[in-house]
Design a protein around this motif. Structure first.
Motif, short mmCIF file in Angstrom:
data_model
loop_
_atom_site.label_atom_id
_atom_site.label_comp_id
_atom_site.label_asym_id
_atom_site.label_seq_id
_atom_site.Cartn_x
_atom_site.Cartn_y
_atom_site.Cartn_z
N PRO A 133 54.42 42.30 50.33
CA PRO A 133 53.89 42.69 49.02
C PRO A 133 53.91 44.21 48.85
CG PRO A 133 52.11 42.05 50.51
CD PRO A 133 53.40 41.70 51.20
N LYS A 134 54.14 44.64 47.63
CA LYS A 134 54.19 46.07 47.34
C LYS A 134 52.92 46.50 46.60
CE LYS A 134 59.24 46.14 47.07
NZ LYS A 134 60.42 46.44 46.24
N VAL A 135 52.53 47.73 46.85
CA VAL A 135 51.35 48.27 46.19
C VAL A 135 51.65 48.46 44.71
CG1 VAL A 135 49.71 50.17 46.07
CG2 VAL A 135 50.59 49.41 48.29
N GLY A 136 50.81 47.87 43.85
CA GLY A 136 50.98 47.99 42.41
C GLY A 136 49.94 48.91 41.81
N ALA A 137 49.83 48.86 40.50
CA ALA A 137 48.89 49.74 39.80
C ALA A 137 48.01 48.97 38.83
CB ALA A 137 49.66 50.82 39.05
N ALA A 138 47.89 47.64 39.04
CA ALA A 138 47.11 46.82 38.12
C ALA A 138 45.61 47.06 38.32
CB ALA A 138 47.43 45.35 38.34
N ASN A 139 44.87 46.92 37.24
CA ASN A 139 43.41 47.05 37.30
C ASN A 139 42.83 45.99 36.36
OD1 ASN A 139 40.81 47.89 37.74
ND2 ASN A 139 40.93 49.66 36.39
N TYR A 140 42.61 44.80 36.90
CA TYR A 140 42.23 43.67 36.07
C TYR A 140 40.74 43.65 35.74
CZ TYR A 140 46.85 41.82 37.19
OH TYR A 140 48.21 41.65 37.32
N SER A 141 40.42 42.98 34.64
CA SER A 141 39.02 42.83 34.22
C SER A 141 38.35 41.77 35.09
CB SER A 141 38.96 42.40 32.75
OG SER A 141 39.58 41.13 32.59
N MET A 142 37.04 41.70 35.02
CA MET A 142 36.28 40.72 35.80
C MET A 142 36.69 39.28 35.48
SD MET A 142 32.42 42.22 36.32
CE MET A 142 32.02 40.83 37.37
N PRO A 143 36.89 38.90 34.20
CA PRO A 143 37.31 37.52 33.92
C PRO A 143 38.64 37.16 34.58
CG PRO A 143 36.48 38.54 31.92
CD PRO A 143 36.57 39.63 32.96
N ILE A 144 39.60 38.09 34.58
CA ILE A 144 40.90 37.81 35.22
C ILE A 144 40.72 37.71 36.73
CG2 ILE A 144 43.20 38.73 35.68
CD1 ILE A 144 43.24 39.84 32.87
N ASP A 145 39.92 38.61 37.30
CA ASP A 145 39.61 38.53 38.74
C ASP A 145 39.00 37.17 39.09
OD1 ASP A 145 40.62 40.89 39.60
OD2 ASP A 145 38.71 41.90 39.90
N PHE A 146 38.12 36.69 38.22
CA PHE A 146 37.46 35.40 38.47
C PHE A 146 38.48 34.27 38.45
CE2 PHE A 146 35.41 31.48 37.12
CZ PHE A 146 34.31 31.41 37.96
N VAL A 147 39.38 34.29 37.48
CA VAL A 147 40.40 33.23 37.37
C VAL A 147 41.33 33.25 38.58
CG1 VAL A 147 42.39 32.43 36.06
CG2 VAL A 147 40.31 33.14 34.85
N VAL A 148 41.81 34.44 38.95
CA VAL A 148 42.71 34.56 40.10
C VAL A 148 42.01 34.12 41.38
CG1 VAL A 148 44.03 36.16 41.53
CG2 VAL A 148 44.09 36.39 39.05
N ALA A 149 40.76 34.56 41.56
CA ALA A 149 39.99 34.18 42.74
C ALA A 149 39.77 32.67 42.79
CB ALA A 149 38.65 34.91 42.76
N SER A 150 39.56 32.06 41.63
CA SER A 150 39.37 30.61 41.58
C SER A 150 40.64 29.88 42.02
CB SER A 150 39.00 30.18 40.15
OG SER A 150 37.77 30.74 39.76
N VAL A 151 41.80 30.37 41.58
CA VAL A 151 43.07 29.76 41.98
C VAL A 151 43.28 29.92 43.48
CG1 VAL A 151 45.58 29.89 41.75
CG2 VAL A 151 44.13 30.08 39.72
N ILE A 152 42.96 31.11 44.02
CA ILE A 152 43.09 31.35 45.46
C ILE A 152 42.17 30.40 46.24
CG2 ILE A 152 42.58 33.00 47.32
CD1 ILE A 152 43.51 35.22 45.38
N GLY A 153 40.94 30.26 45.79
CA GLY A 153 40.00 29.36 46.44
C GLY A 153 40.46 27.92 46.37
N LEU A 154 40.96 27.50 45.21
CA LEU A 154 41.43 26.13 45.03
C LEU A 154 42.59 25.82 45.96
CD1 LEU A 154 41.95 24.33 41.64
CD2 LEU A 154 43.70 24.21 43.41
N MET A 155 43.61 26.69 45.97
CA MET A 155 44.79 26.45 46.80
C MET A 155 44.44 26.50 48.29
SD MET A 155 47.16 25.62 44.84
CE MET A 155 48.32 25.46 46.21
N SER A 156 43.58 27.44 48.67
CA SER A 156 43.20 27.56 50.08
C SER A 156 42.46 26.32 50.55
CB SER A 156 42.32 28.80 50.28
OG SER A 156 43.00 29.97 49.90
N SER A 157 41.56 25.80 49.70
CA SER A 157 40.81 24.61 50.03
C SER A 157 41.71 23.38 50.11
CB SER A 157 39.71 24.39 48.97
OG SER A 157 38.91 23.28 49.29
#
Length: 267
Positions: A133-157
Motif C-alpha cells: 500500500p502507498k501513503v495517500g493524502a485522504a482525510n475522511y469524515s467520521m461517518p466514512i471512517d465508521f462505514v469503512v471500519a464496519s466493513v473491515i470488522g465484518l470481513m475480518s469476522s
C-alpha cells in the motif's frame, strides 16, 4: 474420546507454533493459516461437518485476543499507536464484527468456505506480486471512517482474521506511515477479536451437535493449544525476519496460500 482430545490439543499447539513463526516472519495474521488448518484438523477428528468451518473461524478469532494484546502492548511501548484513530475506528469495527458473525451463523457452510477461499486468493496474490500500500493524502469524515471500519470488522469476522490485511492499506491511504498504520491496525485487531469471539460464543450456544469443550462455536482445546504455541514462537519468527530473505520467502509462502485455497475449494 480422551485420546482424540489429546491429539487435537497437540496438533493445535504445533499449529500455533507454526503460525507464530509465520506471523513474526512475514507480518501476517495467523488466521490465514489457522483457519484452513483447523478445518482439516476438525474434519480429521470427525467433528460435525456442518460446524467445521464456522468453528475454525470462531476459534481462530479467539486466539487473536491474546496475540493482539501482546502486539498492542509492544507497539504502545514503542509509541507507535495513535489511540485517537483507534477509538475513532473501534465503534464501527465492533458493529461490523457482530454483523459478520451473525452472517456467518446464518449462511450455508459452503458459502462461508467460498468467502474464505476468495480471501486467501486475495492475500496470496498480494504476497506473490509484493503489492504494497502507498501513503495517500485522504482525510475522511467520521461517518466514512465508521462505514469503512464496519466493513473491515465484518470481513475480518467472516474469515477469522485480526483485520490487518484490510486495515493497514486504509490507514496508509489516510496519510499514516507504515509504522503507525501497522500499530493502529494491531490495536484495532483487539476489538475485532473480542466482539467476534463473544458473538460466535453467543450465536452458537444452542447449535445442535456441538462437541464437548465448546463454548458456542469456539472450541476450547484448539483455542488453548494455538494460543500457547503462538505466544511461544512469534518472537522467534520476528528474529528470523532479520536473518532470512523474507521477500523471497514471501513468494514461496504465497504458493502455500494458493495450495490451501485449492485444497479448500475441492474439499
Amino acid at each position: 474420546m480422551e485420546g482424540r482430545l489429546i491429539g487435537i490439543i497437540f496438533f493445535s499447539l504445533l499449529l500455533g507454533m507454526v503460525s507464530g513463526v509465520l506471523a513474526g516472519l512475514f507480518g501476517i495474521g495467523g488466521g490465514i493459516v489457522i483457519v484452513p488448518a483447523l478445518v482439516f484438523l476438525f474434519t480429521a477428528q470427525e467433528l460435525p461437518a456442518d460446524l467445521v468451518m464456522i468453528m475454525a473461524i470462531a476459534t481462530s478469532l479467539a486466539t487473536i485476543i491474546l496475540t493482539a494484546t501482546s502486539s498492542v502492548l509492544a507497539h504502545h511501548r514503542l509509541g507507535s499507536v495513535i489511540w485517537g484513530k483507534v477509538f475513532r475506528l473501534a465503534p464501527g469495527i465492533v458493529v461490523g464484527s457482530v454483523i459478520g458473525a451473525t452472517v456467518a451463523h446464518s449462511i450455508q457452510t459452503d458459502l462461508l468456505r467460498l468467502i474464505f477461499i476468495v480471501f486467501l486468493l486475495y492475500v496470496g496474490t498480494q504476497m506473490a506480486l509484493e503489492m504494497k500500500p502507498k501513503v495517500g493524502a485522504a482525510n475522511y469524515s467520521m461517518p466514512i471512517d465508521f462505514v469503512v471500519a464496519s466493513v473491515i470488522g465484518l470481513m475480518s469476522s467472516l474469515v477469522g482474521i485480526g483485520g490487518g490485511t484490510l486495515t493497514v492499506p486504509f490507514l496508509m491511504h489516510c496519510q499514516y506511515s507504515m509504522r503507525n498504520a501497522v500499530a493502529i491496525a494491531s490495536a484495532c485487531g483487539l476489538p475485532i477479536a473480542i466482539a467476534s469471539t463473544l458473538s460466535y460464543m453467543v450465536l452458537g450456544m444452542h447449535a445442535s451437535n456441538l462437541p464437548a469443550w465448546s463454548i458456542g462455536y469456539v472450541y476450547l482445546p484448539s483455542f488453548f493449544g494455538v494460543s500457547l504455541g503462538g505466544v511461544m514462537t512469534a518472537p522467534y519468527g520476528a528474529r528470523l525476519a532479520h536473518k532470512l530473505p523474507a521477500h523471497q520467502l514471501k513468494r514461496y509462502f504465497s504458493l502455500l496460500i494458493f495450495i490451501l485455497a485449492a485444497k479448500l475449494m475441492w474439499y
